[in-house]
Scaffold this active site. Structure first.
Site, PDB file in Angstrom:
ATOM      1  N   GLY A 238      15.701  -4.703   4.805  1.00 24.51           N
ATOM      2  CA  GLY A 238      15.699  -3.776   6.408  1.00 24.51           C
ATOM      3  C   GLY A 238      15.159  -2.628   6.008  1.00 24.51           C
TER       4      GLY A 238
ATOM      5  CG  ASN B   1      18.625   1.827   8.132  1.00 23.73           C
ATOM      6  OD1 ASN B   1      17.897   2.434   8.521  1.00 23.73           O
ATOM      7  ND2 ASN B   1      19.590   1.349   9.116  1.00 23.73           N
TER       8      ASN B   1
ATOM      9  CD  GLU C  57      11.514  -3.405   7.469  1.00 19.43           C
ATOM     10  OE1 GLU C  57      11.345  -2.335   7.995  1.00 19.43           O
ATOM     11  OE2 GLU C  57      11.988  -4.418   8.027  1.00 19.43           O
ATOM     12  CE1 TYR C  58       7.412  -3.347   6.637  1.00 18.03           C
ATOM     13  CE2 TYR C  58       7.408  -0.852   6.935  1.00 18.03           C
ATOM     14  CZ  TYR C  58       7.470  -2.209   7.422  1.00 18.03           C
ATOM     15  OH  TYR C  58       8.029  -2.230   8.734  1.00 18.03           O
TER      16      TYR C  58
ATOM     17  CG  MET D  51       9.220  -8.287  11.084  1.00 16.72           C
ATOM     18  SD  MET D  51      10.127  -6.764  10.316  1.00 16.72           S
ATOM     19  CE  MET D  51       8.807  -6.355   9.155  1.00 16.72           C
TER      20      MET D  51
ATOM     21  CG  ASP E  98       9.210  -2.298  16.372  1.00 11.07           C
ATOM     22  OD1 ASP E  98       9.855  -1.824  17.310  1.00 11.07           O
ATOM     23  OD2 ASP E  98       9.888  -2.397  15.150  1.00 11.07           O
TER      24      ASP E  98
END
Length: 519
Positions: free
Chosen positions: A107, A109, A149-150, A212, A215
């Site tokens: 994720g 964060n 990521e990433y 994804m 965004d």
């Protein structure tokens, strides 16, 4: 060349009378964000609120990576273990025996640096893989999802692209022995293929790829834009801007070598919001001053869950507009502007996925749906709609009769922008009550790795060097920054501009308040 060859081969088979049967999408992959257990009021979403019959695969998010041992670690032990979150998740199979249950690591964060270090050594890769297999077996799960990521970015290194493939190769070998599913979540736009993803190699080792594809525009652009448009706007003519739509993202992955049956198209159960600079300019690409007002449950300026959006619409005061160029809706009220998806736009994306012979749809994420039927459209309206139109009636296995779209090309238009000249939904006279809510100042930073505020394709000045993070502030303009590809000097660097009230913060690689940035 690969795509053209296959197209000609399929045409030849058709001429020779050989039937080519395209399999229908067979996956609805649902991400489950456990953090919603801590939300207030209608927004609280506990394991008891999950409907396991709306997914073929469900992914529990997130676990993390121990920075010392490089083994899997829990990020929320109280929920995962003390409140039996993982045990309850595993037991969803009692409700839906066909459900495949995975856990995701990573994720946004989590960052990238510890994953980069882990993937760079055979010893630490082995330790990681062993811990993953032990964890999955402990809870009797079906597989594992990697959401790094990433690679090469956000603290990664130039060798991550190669090491990511090595990690997947070694996990594939072990997972085959254990009978486990391996999936990954990836950034959508094709520019990441140059820096992070070796697509043909990834294709060899994963069961499926969760794209994804959202965004794509948000408040950090400095102007209004769609979260997940199906097609490009007519004024998006540069190479980079033409990538910022679902169709271009999908085609990029297919063109670069991913098996379409392994590609799972992501659709959002959330919207991006904007505060308009002027209430009289409220179309697509209208100037904005920042994110929209924070929602009552997600508490994040610039983003609203589907539940928060439908509650706002239920109160009234919003004008809804259909953008017939980009095939998605938006809505505005006063200085608030929302980009979201509805049943019409979702069906177009589902039919697009079918026309491309994709493996299915991914839903991010189920806790943002209206699980308790607060808005009166039924419980989990987004999840139910997606499942019904991809798989069939939940729980029956009956296939849907929805006819796929007959074309995959973008519709042409004579206008230059999709504005409110398109058909509007009926507007109530009730003024939305949330227009005076003050945004939470601690959540206004932009996540730069998904920033799409493209201004120019200016290369980095010769006097500057791209750092390992992939991001560099312009020394002559605190608002401006470059995204580059470390280790790939032949590729173009992109220049971005933070919104007018923000500056690029090199310590966090985000657009931050100017008074908090050392320019």
């Amino acid at each position: 060349m690969r795509v053209f060859f296959l197209q000609r081969l399929l045409l030849l088979f058709g001429i020779c009378g050989i039937s080519i049967i395209e399999a229908a999408p067979d996956k609805v992959v649902c991400y489950y964000g456990t953090w919603a257990n801590y939300r207030a009021g209608n927004g609280r979403f506990s394991p008891e609120d999950v409907n396991p019959n709306l997914c073929t695969h469900m992914i529990y998010t997130f676990v993390g990576l121990n920075r010392s041992t490089y083994e899997l670690m829990l990020l929320d032990k109280w929920f995962d273990v003390d409140l039996k979150g993982l045990e309850k998740f595993a037991n969803f199979k009692l409700v839906n025996p066909n459900l495949k249950r995975l856990v995701a690591i990573g994720g946004y964060n989590e960052g990238s640096s510890q994953y980069s270090t882990m993937a760079n050594s055979a010893v630490t890769r082995t330790a990681f893989i062993n811990s993953v297999v032990s964890f999955v077996k402990q809870y009797g799960l079906d597989g594992f999802d990697i959401d790094w990521e990433y690679p090469t970015l956000r603290g990664g290194q130039i060798y991550d692209r190669e090491n990511f493939v090595t990690l997947l190769q070694e996990m594939r070998a072990r997972f085959d022995r254990e009978g486990l599913i391996l999936s990954i979540a990836v950034a959508a736009t094709p520019d990441y293929h140059l820096s992070a993803y070796n697509v043909p190699e990834i294709n060899k080792y994963v069961d499926f790829v969760n794209l994804m594809s959202y965004d794509l525009h948000a408040y950090w652009d400095g102007s209004t834009g769609h979260n997940a448009p199906l097609y490009a706007a007519t004024w998006e003519t540069s190479y980079y801007s033409k990538m910022l739509n679902v169709a271009a993202c999908v085609q990029g992955w297919l063109d670069d070598g991913l098996d379409p049956k392994k590609l799972i198209l992501g659709v959002p159960v959330f919207g991006h919001t904007f505060t308009l600079a002027s209430t009289t300019s409220n179309g697509v690409a209208a100037r904005s001053t920042g994110g929209g007002q924070a929602g009552a449950y997600t508490l994040e300026s610039g983003t609203l869950s589907y539940l928060e959006i439908c509650e706002k619409f239920k109160k009234g005061g919003f004008t809804k507009v259909w953008d017939d160029v980009q095939k998605v809706p938006y809505a505005y009220s006063g200085n608030q502007w929302i980009s979201y998806d509805d049943e019409t736009s979702l069906l177009l994306k589902i039919n697009y996925a079918k026309s491309k012979n994709l493996g299915g749809l991914m839903v991010w994420s189920i806790e943002s749906d209206d699980a308790k039927n607060i808005c009166g459209n039924g419980a989990n309206p987004i999840g139910t709609f997606v499942y019904k139109n991809v798989i069939g009636t939940p729980g029956t296995g009956t296939t849907t009769t929805q006819k796929p779209a007959t074309t995959t090309t973008q519709a042409t238009t004579t206008t230059t922008k999709a504005t409110t000249t398109t058909t509007k939904a009926t507007t109530t006279t009730t003024k939305a009550t949330t227009t005076t809510t003050k945004p939470t100042t601690t959540t206004t930073k932009a996540t730069i790795t998904t920033t799409k505020a493209s201004v120019t394709t200016t290369a980095i000045p010769a006097t500057l060097t791209c750092p390992p993070s992939g991001f560099l502030r312009d020394p002559n303009d605190c608002r401006a920054f470059y995204q580059c590809y470390p280790g790939f000097p032949v590729y173009t660097s992109w220049r971005f501009l933070c919104p007018s009230n923000l500056a690029f913060d090199s310590t966090t690689n985000t657009c931050n308040y100017t008074f908090l940035v050392n320019c």
